[in-house]
Design an enzyme around this catalytic site. Sequence first.
Site, short mmCIF file in Angstrom:
data_model
loop_
_atom_site.label_atom_id
_atom_site.label_comp_id
_atom_site.label_asym_id
_atom_site.label_seq_id
_atom_site.Cartn_x
_atom_site.Cartn_y
_atom_site.Cartn_z
N TRP A 58 0.70 -1.16 0.03
CA TRP A 58 0.17 0.17 -0.13
C TRP A 58 0.94 1.10 0.00
O TRP A 58 0.31 2.21 -0.25
CB TRP A 58 -1.01 0.04 1.05
CG TRP A 58 -0.29 0.19 2.51
CD1 TRP A 58 0.65 -0.49 3.20
CD2 TRP A 58 -0.44 1.39 3.43
NE1 TRP A 58 1.19 0.14 4.31
CE2 TRP A 58 0.22 1.30 4.50
CE3 TRP A 58 -1.46 2.54 3.33
CZ2 TRP A 58 0.20 2.25 5.52
CZ3 TRP A 58 -1.41 3.49 4.75
CH2 TRP A 58 -0.74 3.17 5.66
N ASP A 59 2.12 1.20 0.14
CA ASP A 59 3.04 2.27 0.23
C ASP A 59 3.06 2.80 -1.02
O ASP A 59 3.21 4.37 -0.94
CB ASP A 59 4.60 1.90 0.28
CG ASP A 59 4.85 0.61 1.62
OD1 ASP A 59 3.88 0.28 2.04
OD2 ASP A 59 6.02 0.68 1.77
N GLU A 114 0.85 -1.59 12.94
CA GLU A 114 0.99 -3.18 13.13
C GLU A 114 1.38 -3.60 14.38
O GLU A 114 1.58 -4.85 14.75
CB GLU A 114 1.88 -3.61 11.98
CG GLU A 114 1.34 -3.39 10.52
CD GLU A 114 2.51 -3.88 9.58
OE1 GLU A 114 3.46 -4.13 9.94
OE2 GLU A 114 1.86 -3.98 8.25
N LYS A 156 3.26 1.84 16.37
CA LYS A 156 4.67 1.68 15.27
C LYS A 156 4.33 2.99 14.13
O LYS A 156 5.61 3.34 13.94
CB LYS A 156 4.39 0.33 14.56
CG LYS A 156 5.29 0.04 13.54
CD LYS A 156 5.11 -1.13 12.81
CE LYS A 156 6.18 -1.53 11.94
NZ LYS A 156 5.67 -2.75 10.96
N GLN A 157 3.39 3.31 13.62
CA GLN A 157 3.19 4.43 12.70
C GLN A 157 2.01 5.08 12.63
O GLN A 157 1.08 4.48 13.36
CB GLN A 157 3.64 3.60 11.26
CG GLN A 157 2.44 2.63 10.87
CD GLN A 157 3.00 1.62 9.91
OE1 GLN A 157 3.51 0.68 10.21
NE2 GLN A 157 2.77 2.09 8.58
C1 BGC Z 1 4.81 -1.21 7.72
C2 BGC Z 1 3.91 -1.33 6.60
C3 BGC Z 1 4.74 -1.10 5.17
C4 BGC Z 1 5.64 -2.11 5.03
C5 BGC Z 1 6.45 -2.08 3.70
C6 BGC Z 1 5.82 -2.13 7.47
O1 BGC Z 1 6.80 -2.00 8.36
O2 BGC Z 1 4.26 -1.45 8.93
O3 BGC Z 1 2.74 -0.16 6.56
O4 BGC Z 1 3.67 -1.30 4.21
O5 BGC Z 1 6.60 -2.07 6.28
O6 BGC Z 1 7.00 -0.74 3.74
#
Ligand code: BGC
Length: 774
Positions: A357-358, A488, A601-602
């Site tokens: 999804w990035d 996550e 985390k984000q």
């Molecule tokens: C992130 C995801 C991301 C993936 C690839 C993961 O660490 O939590 O949001 O899509 O890395 O960049």
Amino acid sequence: MNPYLKHDEWCIIEEGFNPANTRASESIFSIGNGAMGQRANFEEQFSGDTLQGSYIGGVYYPDKTRVGWWKNGYPEYFAKVINSTNWIGIDIDINGEPLDLAKCKVEEFRRVLNMKEGFLERTFTCENSSGVRLEANVKRFLSIANPEVGAIRYNLKILNADVKFCIAPYLDGDVQNEDSNYGEKFWDEVERHADVNQSLLVTKTRKLDFHVGHAMRYSLYLNGQKVVAESNLLDKHMYAGCKLFLNLKSGDEVEFYKYAAVISSLNHEKGMFPKVLTQLLDLAISKGYTQLLKEHSEAWNEIWNHSDITIEGDLAAQQAIRFNIFQLSQTYTGKDERLNIGPKGFTGEKYGGSTYWDTEAYCLPFYMITHGQSVARQLLLYRYKHLGKAIENAQKLGFTDGAALYPMVTMNGEECHNEWEITFEEIHRNGAIAFAIYNYVRYTGDKNYLANFGLEVLIAIARFWAQRVNFSDEKGKYVMLGVTGPNEYENNVNNNWYTNYLACWCLEYAQKVAEYVKENHAEKYNALTAKISFNRTQEVSKWRDIRENMFFPVDTKTGIILQQEGYMDKEQILVKDLDPKHRPLNQKWSWDRILRSCFIKQADVLQGMYFFEDNFDLETIRKNFDFYEARTVHESSLSPCVHSVLAAKIGNIEKAYELYLRTARLDLDDYNREVREGLHITSMAGTWISIVEGFGGMRVKDNMLCFNPLIPTQWKSYSFKVCFRENILKVIVSKDDIAVINEEGPAIPLLVFGDKHTLAAKATLTVERKSGRG
Ligand code: BGC
């Protein structure tokens, strides 16, 4: 952190040879051209610690999934971007001893990534175990102008002895991936031809039958004169090349050129490989190294013309943003709609080189605004072409009637991620794909895209959400159970606010687009509704009911939007109160401890506020930002940039700058001590967003570009380029004012600090700064 690189405006520079940094440098100094990429491995033999990586866009391997306990619905494989034939190899041998920097005394070592012209250069002086000293200068590039060609110039001078010298250019197809699940090899030989003039190797993947072909030629000069050396062939299974012998005197200078052609069955018929490779090399040789490099540098010049960002007064920030733009531009060029942007691009094996999804949530704005509409459209078409697979994917999980769930990780549209909490539950990715369509149309004005492709995707996504929710009698509301939000560090939660919000937005947007296409493109609308059996009245009324009755968790005491139900039950600790010895949590804490903690985390709630900022007043954004940022550990590279944009929005410029630096120099200074695995390519687009949307305050509203810029105190000025519809603009922000130059295109209306202006063709508009923002 491991900041060992020199600061420079246009170059990344490593001085001194520290074998402990080899893998990190191999990632950082990677080169690519959108079609393929190459880690900065040495040409000559190297027995030290290294991750060999030569990757070809779109060529992957379905490695068998490995999980502890199989669950129904898991994908059979995890797609891997695969290390393919080593085309850079040039072994050097002096008096029978291989040149190997791991075994030499290295006196001087300098590696430079020249981002302006797009090449990698390495200079070193060393002494081998027999006391022979030599100096070398090696320069290589993967042509952006001729994307199936790479070239290397290897210059070498023996400093203190007369020696028997051998230089051996080769192609080696017997290569492996470090992350192969079962130590499996991925390649078989198809065809090999070793010859002193041209060597060729065609290999194919053991599954999926991707063929790749490599061919090479060389030219050799001694003290400026072309020479034909005595030679031996290197001709064995998966390996083709030759050895060239010279007797060198002390002070002799060898100049060696290796030209390589690299193709794959994605673009050429398998039976035609030898012919195509020969033609490519004929052309490369006829142009010669200098001309090839010139064309390549000119292509880079063109890229910089429409994408450069300058920052005056902060060299570290300047270097970093150019590094980010450089890496993004050499990862994806938009020439091939089958390709996409893997989180590590062509710089490492991690994440399988696949699409996440990035792309939609982070990368699209960068490519759309610097590389133009057609490049952005390719990214959307990539998902359009995968719609059938997304519908199949949803069917496997029990959804019906044309509902689509796009994969979390994919190469060809099939899901290939195999952790249940992500594969089955991190469904917000579906919303990001819809949001990208909205973002693209808002920016480009290309509404035809909606009629031709967009609506079909939007309806399929809306159908998914309509089936994924259920009505809770207890709450009297629709709820969404068992999801993982962008954060996550929480799995299997109920009513993740971001996912619920995004789902409702998708339902509303799909409805609006359906109405628009019905009214404006009736024929296409009728054809589509017949094709996908879309019953607008019935489906839209269900969508509306869901939107109007969705449950959104809120903390009644503070009014804070809750990341998910039950978030406040967690022990509330702030990141600032965490003992640094516990960081990063993902390396120090058990997974269950992370899941039980309040740490994030984000961006999650804040991701929603970033996407849909106009739906929230500033006070609400500020309150939620202060609450969530304080609990966020930013252990995803995608995290700091969104926070930086929001910090700028609420006028917290210090925080915005702190988070900007963290995202911009993440790899160069190796914040997370993991750059050896590859670069964080997708988050680099977030760095760009932090400047343009964050500090620059650029938005599109009602078909008009708006600027509301801030400037960090550390910067004297900064500038960025914007391709907007028919115009190319240059925006320069200084402490006192903002200047917008209309470099190309007709007169254009602009909103600057909230006031409307018209900027004539070729003219410059200068507006004095209004203090603060927020
Ligand atoms: C992130 C995801 C991301 C993936 C690839 C993961 O660490 O939590 O949001 O899509 O890395 O960049």
